[in-house]
Design an enzyme around this catalytic site. Structure first.
Site, short mmCIF file in Angstrom:
data_model
loop_
_atom_site.label_atom_id
_atom_site.label_comp_id
_atom_site.label_asym_id
_atom_site.label_seq_id
_atom_site.Cartn_x
_atom_site.Cartn_y
_atom_site.Cartn_z
N GLN A 27 0.82 -1.15 0.04
CA GLN A 27 -0.02 -0.18 -0.06
C GLN A 27 0.95 1.02 -0.07
O GLN A 27 0.40 2.38 -0.66
CB GLN A 27 -0.83 -0.10 1.17
CG GLN A 27 -2.06 1.03 1.07
CD GLN A 27 -3.02 0.82 0.01
OE1 GLN A 27 -3.43 -0.42 -0.38
NE2 GLN A 27 -3.56 1.85 -0.51
N VAL A 71 -6.04 6.81 -3.66
CA VAL A 71 -5.26 5.58 -3.15
C VAL A 71 -5.23 5.85 -1.73
O VAL A 71 -4.82 6.98 -1.45
CB VAL A 71 -4.01 5.54 -3.77
CG1 VAL A 71 -3.18 4.42 -3.24
CG2 VAL A 71 -3.70 5.43 -5.25
N SER A 82 -6.28 1.53 4.34
CA SER A 82 -6.70 1.05 3.14
C SER A 82 -7.33 -0.49 3.30
O SER A 82 -7.00 -1.16 4.33
CB SER A 82 -5.68 0.52 2.43
OG SER A 82 -6.26 -0.48 1.19
N HIS A 93 -7.88 -2.63 1.82
CA HIS A 93 -7.23 -3.82 1.17
C HIS A 93 -6.19 -4.33 2.31
O HIS A 93 -5.64 -5.77 2.10
CB HIS A 93 -6.57 -3.48 -0.01
CG HIS A 93 -7.52 -3.12 -1.15
ND1 HIS A 93 -8.17 -4.32 -1.92
CD2 HIS A 93 -8.03 -2.28 -1.63
CE1 HIS A 93 -8.87 -3.70 -2.85
NE2 HIS A 93 -8.70 -2.51 -2.81
N ASP A 145 -11.20 -5.76 -5.66
CA ASP A 145 -11.53 -4.93 -6.73
C ASP A 145 -12.11 -5.69 -7.60
O ASP A 145 -11.47 -6.74 -8.02
CB ASP A 145 -10.63 -4.03 -7.23
CG ASP A 145 -10.17 -2.98 -6.24
OD1 ASP A 145 -10.90 -2.48 -5.49
OD2 ASP A 145 -8.85 -2.62 -6.33
N GLU A 176 -15.87 4.65 -6.68
CA GLU A 176 -15.11 3.40 -7.08
C GLU A 176 -16.24 2.29 -7.35
O GLU A 176 -16.40 1.56 -6.60
CB GLU A 176 -14.09 3.09 -6.09
CG GLU A 176 -12.73 3.92 -6.21
CD GLU A 176 -11.59 3.41 -5.29
OE1 GLU A 176 -11.82 2.47 -4.77
OE2 GLU A 176 -10.48 4.03 -5.50
#
Length: 173
Positions: free
Chosen positions: A52, A81, A87, A89, A96, A144
């Site tokens: 990240q 980002v 994040s 993630h 995604d 997104e």
């Protein structure tokens, strides 16, 4: 996230990893989408903190090459980002997902059959579209239409019923 944060991941067939808590529902969702005759592809999932940091710094660098100051580039990069340590993630709970025939991660993704199916059904599997259109001022992240966050089936159903984003939902809890 705390520095000692650790998750147990499961490796997907394409080599990406997700938190084991969301894996069964993710697999069921992807299987159902494919069963509807569509071709979803998970193009990003769990990222380490270092990964990240690299993604974020690359975006900052590109913006600075376009003439932004480091301060402005850092601020703008954070809209596109996630700042390292924030994040989803890094939690392993975000994926995604794109349409195999249209893998551009931009707003055009919303017009694919895969995204239309996911928007209609993701909540049934405990996922939400975390950064929906019109909510950037609340989420702090651009729209997104490919970024799905696992919140569990009960919370996903409530978020859908209330027609709110995750931040609004959490503020009300």
């Amino acid at each position: 996230m705390p520095e000692d944060h650790a998750i147990q991941t499961v490796t997907l067939s394409n080599g990406l990893r997700v938190d084991e808590r969301c894996y069964p529902d993710l697999q069921a969702m992807i299987d159902a989408c494919r069963g509807a005759g569509l071709n979803p592809v998970i193009c990003s999932a769990y990222r380490t903190h270092e990964e990240q940091e690299e993604l974020f710094q690359n975006k900052v660098d590109r913006l600075m090459e376009q003439g932004y100051s480091e301060t402005d580039a850092t601020k703008e990069a954070g809209k596109v980002v996630a700042v390292p340590g924030t994040s989803e993630h890094e939690l392993g709970l975000a994926v995604d997902i794109a349409d195999m025939s249209h893998q551009l991660l931009d707003e055009s993704q919303e017009d694919t059959e895969v995204q239309e199916w996911l928007l209609e059904h993701c909540w049934e599997y405990g996922f939400i579209l975390h950064y929906p259109t019109g909510k950037s001022d609340i989420t702090g992240i651009i729209y997104e239409p490919w970024h799905y966050r696992y919140v569990g089936r009960e919370d996903a159903e409530q978020i859908r019923a209330l027609d709110v984003c995750l931040e609004e939902y959490l503020a009300e809890k």
